[in-house]
Design a protein around this motif. Structure first.
Motif, PDB file in Angstrom:
ATOM      1  N   ASN A   1      41.764  29.903  60.862  1.00 56.30           N
ATOM      2  CA  ASN A   1      43.187  29.783  60.571  1.00 56.30           C
ATOM      3  C   ASN A   1      43.486  28.727  59.507  1.00 56.30           C
ATOM      4  O   ASN A   1      44.530  28.082  59.530  1.00 56.30           O
TER       5      ASN A   1
ATOM      6  N   PRO B   1      44.553  27.442  55.799  1.00 63.75           N
ATOM      7  CA  PRO B   1      45.382  27.976  54.713  1.00 63.75           C
ATOM      8  C   PRO B   1      44.478  28.516  53.608  1.00 63.75           C
ATOM      9  O   PRO B   1      43.453  27.924  53.285  1.00 63.75           O
TER      10      PRO B   1
ATOM     11  N   GLY C   1      43.999  22.533  66.844  1.00 66.58           N
ATOM     12  CA  GLY C   1      45.455  22.646  66.887  1.00 66.58           C
ATOM     13  C   GLY C   1      46.178  21.797  65.859  1.00 66.58           C
ATOM     14  O   GLY C   1      47.408  21.768  65.843  1.00 66.58           O
ATOM     15  N   PHE C   2      45.444  21.129  64.987  1.00 70.58           N
ATOM     16  CA  PHE C   2      46.047  20.274  63.956  1.00 70.58           C
ATOM     17  C   PHE C   2      46.762  21.142  62.918  1.00 70.58           C
ATOM     18  O   PHE C   2      46.238  22.164  62.481  1.00 70.58           O
ATOM     19  N   ASN C   3      47.955  20.730  62.523  1.00 70.12           N
ATOM     20  CA  ASN C   3      48.759  21.490  61.566  1.00 70.12           C
ATOM     21  C   ASN C   3      48.369  21.105  60.136  1.00 70.12           C
ATOM     22  O   ASN C   3      48.488  19.949  59.745  1.00 70.12           O
ATOM     23  N   VAL C   4      47.896  22.103  59.385  1.00 69.57           N
ATOM     24  CA  VAL C   4      47.543  21.905  57.977  1.00 69.57           C
ATOM     25  C   VAL C   4      48.316  22.935  57.164  1.00 69.57           C
ATOM     26  O   VAL C   4      48.107  24.141  57.316  1.00 69.57           O
TER      27      VAL C   4
ATOM     28  N   GLY D   1      51.236  24.089  57.418  1.00 70.97           N
ATOM     29  CA  GLY D   1      51.975  25.058  58.220  1.00 70.97           C
ATOM     30  C   GLY D   1      51.119  25.968  59.076  1.00 70.97           C
ATOM     31  O   GLY D   1      51.636  26.882  59.705  1.00 70.97           O
ATOM     32  N   ARG D   2      49.804  25.728  59.125  1.00 69.29           N
ATOM     33  CA  ARG D   2      48.912  26.550  59.953  1.00 69.29           C
ATOM     34  C   ARG D   2      48.199  25.646  60.948  1.00 69.29           C
ATOM     35  O   ARG D   2      47.770  24.551  60.605  1.00 69.29           O
ATOM     36  N   TYR D   3      48.064  26.117  62.160  1.00 68.37           N
ATOM     37  CA  TYR D   3      47.391  25.352  63.206  1.00 68.37           C
ATOM     38  C   TYR D   3      45.920  25.734  63.252  1.00 68.37           C
ATOM     39  O   TYR D   3      45.580  26.896  63.462  1.00 68.37           O
ATOM     40  N   LEU D   4      45.057  24.741  63.059  1.00 67.60           N
ATOM     41  CA  LEU D   4      43.617  24.989  62.999  1.00 67.60           C
ATOM     42  C   LEU D   4      43.054  25.387  64.352  1.00 67.60           C
ATOM     43  O   LEU D   4      43.473  24.884  65.391  1.00 67.60           O
TER      44      LEU D   4
END
Length: 129
Positions: free
Chosen positions: A25, A27, A79-82, A84-87
């Motif tokens: 997931n 970017p 679950g870290f947001n990069v 606008g996407r959560y890893l």
């Protein structure tokens, strides 16, 4: 969970933990430099592979020098947001099959084994419990 495995470098780790992380997931526009900045905070990186093909975009493999660094990165970046996407960060499992089995081929293999077993002269029926 940190109490169960301790906080030190000599603590026992679960068997699933290894130095190779599978990251999903991501970017599509993330650069290798941004990946190194993000994952390099947790320790030395031996290798990083970012998917570039149509079917591998948004994924990467990150190989750490140290297994404890990989565990810390997995724990903190899941679950870290990069952008606008959560890893989704997982430990790579080499024995995990990503392909579905070819059922007709497997059925043929079972039938061959059945014929081979019957040709061995065993006419009796065996029940397996």
């Amino acid at each position: 969970m940190s109490l169960a495995y301790g906080k030190g470098r000599n603590a026992m780790l679960p068997p699933i933990v290894n130095r190779i992380l599978l990251v999903k997931n991501l970017p599509f526009k993330i650069t290798p430099e941004e990946m190194y900045d993000l994952f390099g905070k947790y320790g030395g990186i031996r290798q990083m592979r970012i998917g570039t093909d149509q079917n591998t975009k948004g994924t990467a493999f990150v190989v750490y020098e140290d297994i404890y660094d990989a565990k810390e990165a997995c724990d903190h970046l899941q679950g870290f947001n990069v952008m606008g996407r959560y890893l989704v960060v997982l430990y790579f499992q080499s024995n995990h099959r990503s392909k579905k089995p070819d059922l007709p081929k497997e059925e043929e293999r079972v039938e061959q084994l059945r014929r081979q077993f019957q040709s061995m002269g065993n006419d009796e029926e065996y029940e397996f419990h």
